[in-house]
Design a protein around this motif. Structure first.
Motif, PDB file in Angstrom:
ATOM      1  N   TYR A   1       0.494  -9.943  -2.294  1.00 42.04           N
ATOM      2  CA  TYR A   1       0.627  -8.660  -2.145  1.00 42.04           C
ATOM      3  C   TYR A   1       1.048  -7.632  -3.416  1.00 42.04           C
ATOM      4  O   TYR A   1       0.726  -6.511  -3.486  1.00 42.04           O
ATOM      5  N   ILE A   2       1.914  -8.272  -3.980  1.00 38.25           N
ATOM      6  CA  ILE A   2       2.575  -7.810  -5.236  1.00 38.25           C
ATOM      7  C   ILE A   2       1.426  -7.503  -6.268  1.00 38.25           C
ATOM      8  O   ILE A   2       1.411  -6.248  -6.885  1.00 38.25           O
TER       9      ILE A   2
ATOM     10  N   ASN B   1       6.622   0.785 -11.687  1.00 36.10           N
ATOM     11  CA  ASN B   1       7.356   1.729 -10.480  1.00 36.10           C
ATOM     12  C   ASN B   1       8.673   1.806 -10.997  1.00 36.10           C
ATOM     13  O   ASN B   1       9.412   0.660 -11.029  1.00 36.10           O
TER      14      ASN B   1
ATOM     15  N   ASP C   1      -5.012  -1.588 -11.469  1.00 33.37           N
ATOM     16  CA  ASP C   1      -6.336  -2.280 -11.439  1.00 33.37           C
ATOM     17  C   ASP C   1      -6.352  -3.377 -12.494  1.00 33.37           C
ATOM     18  O   ASP C   1      -6.918  -4.426 -12.173  1.00 33.37           O
TER      19      ASP C   1
ATOM     20  N   GLN D   1       8.930  -2.075   0.185  1.00 31.01           N
ATOM     21  CA  GLN D   1       7.332  -1.928  -0.378  1.00 31.01           C
ATOM     22  C   GLN D   1       6.523  -2.754   0.682  1.00 31.01           C
ATOM     23  O   GLN D   1       5.351  -2.271   0.604  1.00 31.01           O
TER      24      GLN D   1
ATOM     25  N   TYR E   1      12.832  -5.085  -2.688  1.00 28.82           N
ATOM     26  CA  TYR E   1      11.403  -5.077  -2.910  1.00 28.82           C
ATOM     27  C   TYR E   1      10.957  -5.179  -1.510  1.00 28.82           C
ATOM     28  O   TYR E   1      10.010  -4.598  -0.882  1.00 28.82           O
TER      29      TYR E   1
ATOM     30  N   TYR F   1       6.180  -5.638 -11.319  1.00 28.90           N
ATOM     31  CA  TYR F   1       6.147  -4.382 -10.667  1.00 28.90           C
ATOM     32  C   TYR F   1       6.904  -3.210 -10.821  1.00 28.90           C
ATOM     33  O   TYR F   1       6.486  -2.163 -10.997  1.00 28.90           O
TER      34      TYR F   1
ATOM     35  N   ALA G   1      -1.445  -7.161  -5.519  1.00 35.13           N
ATOM     36  CA  ALA G   1      -2.392  -6.182  -5.194  1.00 35.13           C
ATOM     37  C   ALA G   1      -1.806  -4.624  -5.410  1.00 35.13           C
ATOM     38  O   ALA G   1      -2.693  -3.545  -5.583  1.00 35.13           O
ATOM     39  N   GLN G   2      -0.460  -4.701  -5.418  1.00 35.79           N
ATOM     40  CA  GLN G   2      -0.155  -3.504  -5.896  1.00 35.79           C
ATOM     41  C   GLN G   2       0.067  -2.910  -7.298  1.00 35.79           C
ATOM     42  O   GLN G   2       0.380  -1.844  -7.446  1.00 35.79           O
ATOM     43  N   LEU G   3      -0.319  -3.835  -8.154  1.00 32.73           N
ATOM     44  CA  LEU G   3      -0.108  -3.472  -9.641  1.00 32.73           C
ATOM     45  C   LEU G   3      -1.438  -2.661  -9.720  1.00 32.73           C
ATOM     46  O   LEU G   3      -2.355  -2.569  -9.288  1.00 32.73           O
TER      47      LEU G   3
END
Length: 553
Positions: free
Chosen positions: A195-196, A300, A202, A387, A383, A296, A198-200
């Motif tokens: 999941y982390i 952010n 592209d 998140q 986190y 991450y 995927a949040q970074l």
């Protein structure tokens, strides 16, 4: 935490605990049933139970935070583990299993004498009670953060739940519960890692995350420099870690009690050897998750303090706005430098960010001296709560709480078995019935739960909890290991000689830590070698007389 999170949390914990308690009811009402699950568990139970005992909530809260602040060099701590598991399987297991002991310390009376058995039991009970208190503090941090409860009362609730669970379930309930706990934990950590990523952004994947972290000094897996004051390098890991792991798995009743419940010697060895070779990849992955969290927060903006209570206090400190503004400007500059791959500029910005954080801590301590500024244990939790999607938060919190419950349960079981078998049954009330010992074991569990609660109250401000636990163990594990190695490999040493050697060595180890002669992993080597050397010298001085009850095989 939304309503769905609470449903998932309660359902996951309730289901697993109910299953373990149901299996525990199938145990005979005897001391062997309560402490050793009737000695009938297969190798995979031993593997998962041993891993769950070591991998408490501290592991999943503190290790990602450790990686965030200090990089991945902590993995070197486990490099001596496979070697320790091989030695353990060859030397320790045959003795323990052939004698059908309840605790590791029973063997010492058979080899030496009663006073050596009691001394070693006490050397175990002290650090185990202290580290169990730290283990209680870890899930309390979670609950107090989630619910806004007072941390002291949260400690009390957590300790009460786990103590009651241990009193009712016994060793079989602990083992079956731990097997499911490890499955939940591993699934949860894999999900967070995916999941982390995927949040970074592209263009940033796992490879790029490691490159970014590496340029910022976080992917420091191996340090070849020999330095006694460096906590984590390949030498402290292989040598100091070997001694610590051999003592922990070979002489610490929280682990010995897990594998003495095995159905045969071969099943025990198989479970331990598998643990030796799976533990390092697992720790590597947990540290990797911490590195991904670090990456991450390069894209952010992180809070000034990850502990939300500290962050709330920080917002009321006069002058915090200027520091927050400075931190924000540095963050944006770092983000730009990372995307442009301007790593020389990034190094300068990292130094500026560290200096700004130090100013924030200094200002906070000046305005609110009693406020906790150390937030390593809160990074991963921050986190998760802020998140992850609804429902998954509850699952991850359940994961951490379950891992803590399993580790605490094993610890309470070991404290109970050592107190019961090595002290109460042996010296206070010998030759009583099984039912008597079964009930007294439950009362002893209650007593240890109360004592560990007191320790937990003071544990939350000790810094990185994963380091605190290992430092506490290193004060005593080397001495305990030295006693056992004398029993196995120095056949001419007697109980009195080893007893004296252990007292001298333990005093020296505590002094060496106090004056900071070496990093904590080396204390295990120091304590072990001192016991063996002093005992050997005393045996030479006293002549060839052999008074031990049984020579090692």
């Amino acid at each position: 935490m939304q309503a769905l999170d609470w449903i998932v949390l309660l359902a996951t914990i309730g289901g697993i605990v109910a299953y373990g308690s149901w299996k525990g009811k199938q145990t005979k009402h005897s001391l062997q049933g309560f402490l050793l699950a009737d000695r009938e568990l297969p190798w995979y139970h031993i593997l998962l139970s041993v891993m769950a005992t070591q991998a408490s909530a501290i592991t999943f809260l503190s290790v990602p935070g450790q990686a965030y602040h200090d990089g991945m060099r902590f993995v070197q701590f486990y490099l001596g583990l496979p070697i320790a598991m091989i030695i353990l399987s060859v030397t320790f297991i045959p003795h323990y299993f052939s004698l059908k002991v309840y605790t590791a310390y029973e063997f010492l009376e058979n080899r030496f004498d009663a006073k050596t058995r009691v001394l070693t039991s006490l050397l175990f009970l002290i650090p185990r009670a202290l580290s169990t208190g730290v283990t209680i503090a870890a899930p309390s941090i979670i609950l107090s953060t989630l619910l806004g409860w007072d941390l002291t009362w949260t400690n009390a609730v957590t300790a009460a739940i786990v103590t009651a669970y241990c009193m009712l379930g016994g060793s079989k309930a602990i083992s079956y519960t731990q097997m499911l706990q490890m499955a939940v934990v591993l699934v949860g950590m894999v999900f967070v890692g995916v999941y982390i990523v995927a949040q970074l952004p592209d263009e940033i994947g796992v490879k790029e995350s490691l490159q970014i972290a590496g340029k910022m000094g976080k992917v420091n897996l191996i340090d070849w420099k020999f330095d006694l004051n460096n906590r984590y390098n390949i030498w402290s890991g292989i040598i100091g870690g070997f001694f610590l792991q051999l003592s922990y798995f070979g002489t610490d009743q929280s682990q010995v009690g897990r594998y003495l419940s095995g159905v045969s010697s071969s099943e025990i060895k198989k479970g331990l050897l598998m643990n030796g070779f799976l533990k390092i990849p697992m720790q590597f992955f947990i540290l990797l998750v911490g590195i991904l969290v670090f990456t991450y927060y390069q894209f952010n903006a992180p809070p000034t303090f990850f502990n939300k209570n500290t962050e709330a206090i920080w917002a009321s400190v006069p002058g915090h706005e200027a520091i927050d503004q400075e931190k924000g400007a540095i963050f944006e500059a770092k983000k730009s430098a990372i995307l442009q791959k301007d790593y020389s500029r990034l190094n300068d910005l990292n130094k500026q960010a560290a200096a700004t954080q130090e100013k924030a801590v200094a200002l906070l301590k000046t305005a609110k001296p009693e406020t906790e500024a150390q937030d390593t244990n809160y990074i991963f939790l921050h986190y998760i709560i802020n998140q992850l999607p609804i429902g998954i938060v509850g699952f991850l919190i359940a994961m951490i709480l379950l891992s803590s419950m399993g580790s605490m349960a094993s610890a309470f079981g070991s404290l109970t078995s050592t107190s019961m078998v090595d002290i109460y049954e042996r010296f206070i009330a010998p030759d009583r019935g099984n039912q008597h010992y079964w009930w007294i074991s439950k009362l002893i569990t209650l007593g240890w739960g109360a004592l560990c609660l007191v320790v937990a109250t003071f544990a939350v401000n000790m810094g990185s909890l994963i380091e605190v636990v290992n430092i506490l163990g290193s004060w005593f594990y080397g001495t305990i290991l030295g006693i056992f190695l004398c029993a196995f490999y120095l056949p001419k040493t007697t109980g009195t000689q080893v007893f004296i050697a252990a007292l001298i060595a333990e005093a020296f180890v505590i002094y060496a830590w106090k004056v900071e002669w070496m990093a904590f992993l080396w204390l295990n080597v120091l304590g072990c070698l001192l016991v063996m050397a002093i005992a050997f010298i005393l045996s030479l001085i006293s002549g060839p007389k052999q008074t031990s009850k049984t020579s090692p095989e």
